[in-house]
Design an enzyme around this catalytic site. Sequence first.
Site, mmCIF file in Angstrom:
data_model
loop_
_atom_site.group_PDB
_atom_site.id
_atom_site.type_symbol
_atom_site.label_atom_id
_atom_site.label_comp_id
_atom_site.label_asym_id
_atom_site.label_seq_id
_atom_site.Cartn_x
_atom_site.Cartn_y
_atom_site.Cartn_z
ATOM 1 N N SER A 108 -12.105 -8.031 25.684
ATOM 2 C CA SER A 108 -13.331 -8.652 26.227
ATOM 3 C C SER A 108 -14.488 -8.518 25.253
ATOM 4 O O SER A 108 -15.267 -9.455 25.041
ATOM 5 C CB SER A 108 -13.727 -7.975 27.536
ATOM 6 O OG SER A 108 -12.800 -8.276 28.533
ATOM 7 N N ARG B 16 -16.457 -11.547 22.993
ATOM 8 C CA ARG B 16 -17.912 -11.750 23.085
ATOM 9 C C ARG B 16 -18.580 -11.619 21.717
ATOM 10 O O ARG B 16 -19.457 -12.411 21.358
ATOM 11 C CB ARG B 16 -18.510 -10.771 24.099
ATOM 12 C CG ARG B 16 -18.222 -11.212 25.541
ATOM 13 C CD ARG B 16 -18.372 -10.059 26.494
ATOM 14 N NE ARG B 16 -18.220 -10.455 27.882
ATOM 15 C CZ ARG B 16 -17.060 -10.692 28.507
ATOM 16 N NH1 ARG B 16 -15.924 -10.610 27.838
ATOM 17 N NH2 ARG B 16 -17.030 -11.026 29.785
ATOM 18 N N ARG C 239 -5.495 -23.414 35.053
ATOM 19 C CA ARG C 239 -6.444 -22.437 35.586
ATOM 20 C C ARG C 239 -7.758 -23.121 35.995
ATOM 21 O O ARG C 239 -8.242 -24.014 35.307
ATOM 22 C CB ARG C 239 -6.673 -21.326 34.554
ATOM 23 C CG ARG C 239 -5.360 -20.580 34.298
ATOM 24 C CD ARG C 239 -5.532 -19.422 33.395
ATOM 25 N NE ARG C 239 -6.376 -18.394 33.976
ATOM 26 C CZ ARG C 239 -6.789 -17.319 33.318
ATOM 27 N NH1 ARG C 239 -6.418 -17.141 32.071
ATOM 28 N NH2 ARG C 239 -7.541 -16.423 33.909
ATOM 29 N N ASP D 270 -7.197 -6.593 35.879
ATOM 30 C CA ASP D 270 -6.021 -6.874 35.056
ATOM 31 C C ASP D 270 -4.914 -5.833 35.230
ATOM 32 O O ASP D 270 -3.824 -5.986 34.674
ATOM 33 C CB ASP D 270 -6.431 -6.958 33.581
ATOM 34 C CG ASP D 270 -7.316 -8.181 33.318
ATOM 35 O OD1 ASP D 270 -7.129 -9.196 34.010
ATOM 36 O OD2 ASP D 270 -8.184 -8.109 32.438
ATOM 37 N N LYS E 19 -4.741 -16.123 37.486
ATOM 38 C CA LYS E 19 -4.747 -15.537 36.138
ATOM 39 C C LYS E 19 -3.729 -16.293 35.272
ATOM 40 O O LYS E 19 -3.320 -17.389 35.624
ATOM 41 C CB LYS E 19 -4.440 -14.033 36.219
ATOM 42 C CG LYS E 19 -5.545 -13.239 36.918
ATOM 43 C CD LYS E 19 -6.807 -13.219 36.093
ATOM 44 C CE LYS E 19 -7.927 -12.485 36.793
ATOM 45 N NZ LYS E 19 -9.215 -12.666 36.142
ATOM 46 N N ARG F 28 0.489 -9.308 30.369
ATOM 47 C CA ARG F 28 0.378 -8.083 31.185
ATOM 48 C C ARG F 28 1.623 -7.888 32.056
ATOM 49 O O ARG F 28 1.994 -6.768 32.377
ATOM 50 C CB ARG F 28 -0.900 -8.094 32.006
ATOM 51 C CG ARG F 28 -2.143 -8.184 31.114
ATOM 52 C CD ARG F 28 -3.388 -7.622 31.718
ATOM 53 N NE ARG F 28 -4.551 -8.093 30.994
ATOM 54 C CZ ARG F 28 -5.067 -7.542 29.900
ATOM 55 N NH1 ARG F 28 -4.510 -6.467 29.381
ATOM 56 N NH2 ARG F 28 -6.130 -8.047 29.318
HETATM 57 C C1 S3P Z 1 -12.536 -10.959 31.500
HETATM 58 C C2 S3P Z 1 -12.765 -10.950 32.853
HETATM 59 C C3 S3P Z 1 -11.700 -10.910 33.862
HETATM 60 C C4 S3P Z 1 -10.359 -10.470 33.255
HETATM 61 C C5 S3P Z 1 -10.064 -11.139 31.951
HETATM 62 C C6 S3P Z 1 -11.168 -10.880 30.933
HETATM 63 C C7 S3P Z 1 -13.687 -11.050 30.582
HETATM 64 O O1 S3P Z 1 -11.567 -12.207 34.414
HETATM 65 O O2 S3P Z 1 -9.319 -10.757 34.171
HETATM 66 O O3 S3P Z 1 -8.842 -10.634 31.408
HETATM 67 O O4 S3P Z 1 -13.548 -10.733 29.388
HETATM 68 O O5 S3P Z 1 -14.775 -11.428 31.058
HETATM 69 P P1 S3P Z 1 -12.541 -12.684 35.621
HETATM 70 O O6 S3P Z 1 -13.893 -12.272 35.245
HETATM 71 O O7 S3P Z 1 -12.429 -14.175 35.697
HETATM 72 O O8 S3P Z 1 -11.991 -12.008 36.839
#
Ligand code: S3P
Length: 434
Positions: free
Chosen positions: A23, A27, A122, A315, A342, A388
């Site tokens: 994540s 970003r 999705r 996750d 997901k 996963r």
């Molecule tokens: C993530 C947020 C989560 C997670 C994904 C990564 C992110 O999804 O499941 O693997 O980096 O913001 P959601 O925010 O849609 O639940």
Amino acid sequence: MAMVLFPNRIPVKGILRPPSDKSITHRAILFSSLVKGSTHIKDPLVAQDTLSSRRLVESLGVQVEENQREWILSSPGFEDWSNVDRVIDCGNSGTTMRLAMGLLSLSDEPRTLTGDSSLSMRPMERVAQPLREMGIRVATAKGYPPVTIEHEGRARGITYEMPVASAQVKSAIILAALKGSEPTEIKEPYPTRDHTERMLRQMGMTISQTPNRIHVEPVTHWQRLHPEIFQVPGDPSSAAFWAALAGLLPGSYLTLRDVSVSARRTGFFRHLQQMGTEVNLTPHASAEEIGTMTISYRPLKAHDVDGTQVPDMVDEIPLVALMASQAVGETTIRGAQELRVKETDRIHATVENLRILGADIEERADGMVVRGPTALQGGGVKTFGDHRMAMMLAVAAAVAKEPIILDNEGSVNISYPMFFDQYRQWQNGEIFRD
Ligand code: S3P
């Protein structure tokens, strides 16, 4: 390619630095494109998903230089993005696509985002709707990718109550709000990971937070913002597979070093603690969000999960179900309906796979009920192309009585390319030495 995984009860021991956080890497890459100058990313996660984000910013004109374990991304700034590529492929990455929907609304040029067969199934309306309220034109294919974003000038600031707790949706709105004509206020049903808020603040943007509420001030002087140096810590969602093995195998004692220990990411570790596993967390003195965790085997007991806890371990729910199958008692997981959208329907995939292995597990619309402990059998299981799911099944294989045949192990490259190398090390009785 199919892979046979053999039962293995060797305790997990040693010190491991899990792969870098997915994540945060996404970003850092995406935000590098915002302002003119060079963003440094130290220890980025190099995996298929984050490479999708890298390709996206490269198509906007960001140049990437690799220097040992550091990426230096030099951006022209969003006002001077390149317009050569109007169609950008996000691969398997939902985070890339959803965050990019907000990001690309800052530009006056239309662009289209596409994805692979899983990403194409999705839902994207959850992002498109609030963006449309902001006056941004977003076209989806009946709610799914491809997605086209088109906007000129400033967006409207909005007050938005999110129907789903999703950090991806929240992040897209925050990004679009940076070029709003008024401030934007976002309310979340439950708090979700807040890397976007923290990292954009580091770059000089004005974003304030109270629990469940985020206030974004539009940027008026972009030239005052600055690119950052981002140090990426280890990913707790990847560390979770090793923590699960340590929680399942008597004699285990594992230290996970340099992990992101944000409360919004460590729900699984708190859950393990509630199940009886010994988990100790030592935050580093210098950075409260990074720390060391130790996990020591203890007998497992059932512990329920409700909707308020799901975002902090969204996750890791497939792993929670596996752990529940090895714990004494009945575990109910509720409020986890997000798992259905997901990389695959993770509720269905988890139930189907654990049932093949002989677990006592029932599917519910918003979760599952698991009764344990059951001795897992072997058999052929399906990853559904989901990274996963593949790793959860590899953990299951360790405690099964017979070999497990995984239909396709390649999907781990999405977030954890080294997973099976480290798995083999552990199977060979090696102690992790970091
Ligand atoms: C993530 C947020 C989560 C997670 C994904 C990564 C992110 O999804 O499941 O693997 O980096 O913001 P959601 O925010 O849609 O639940």
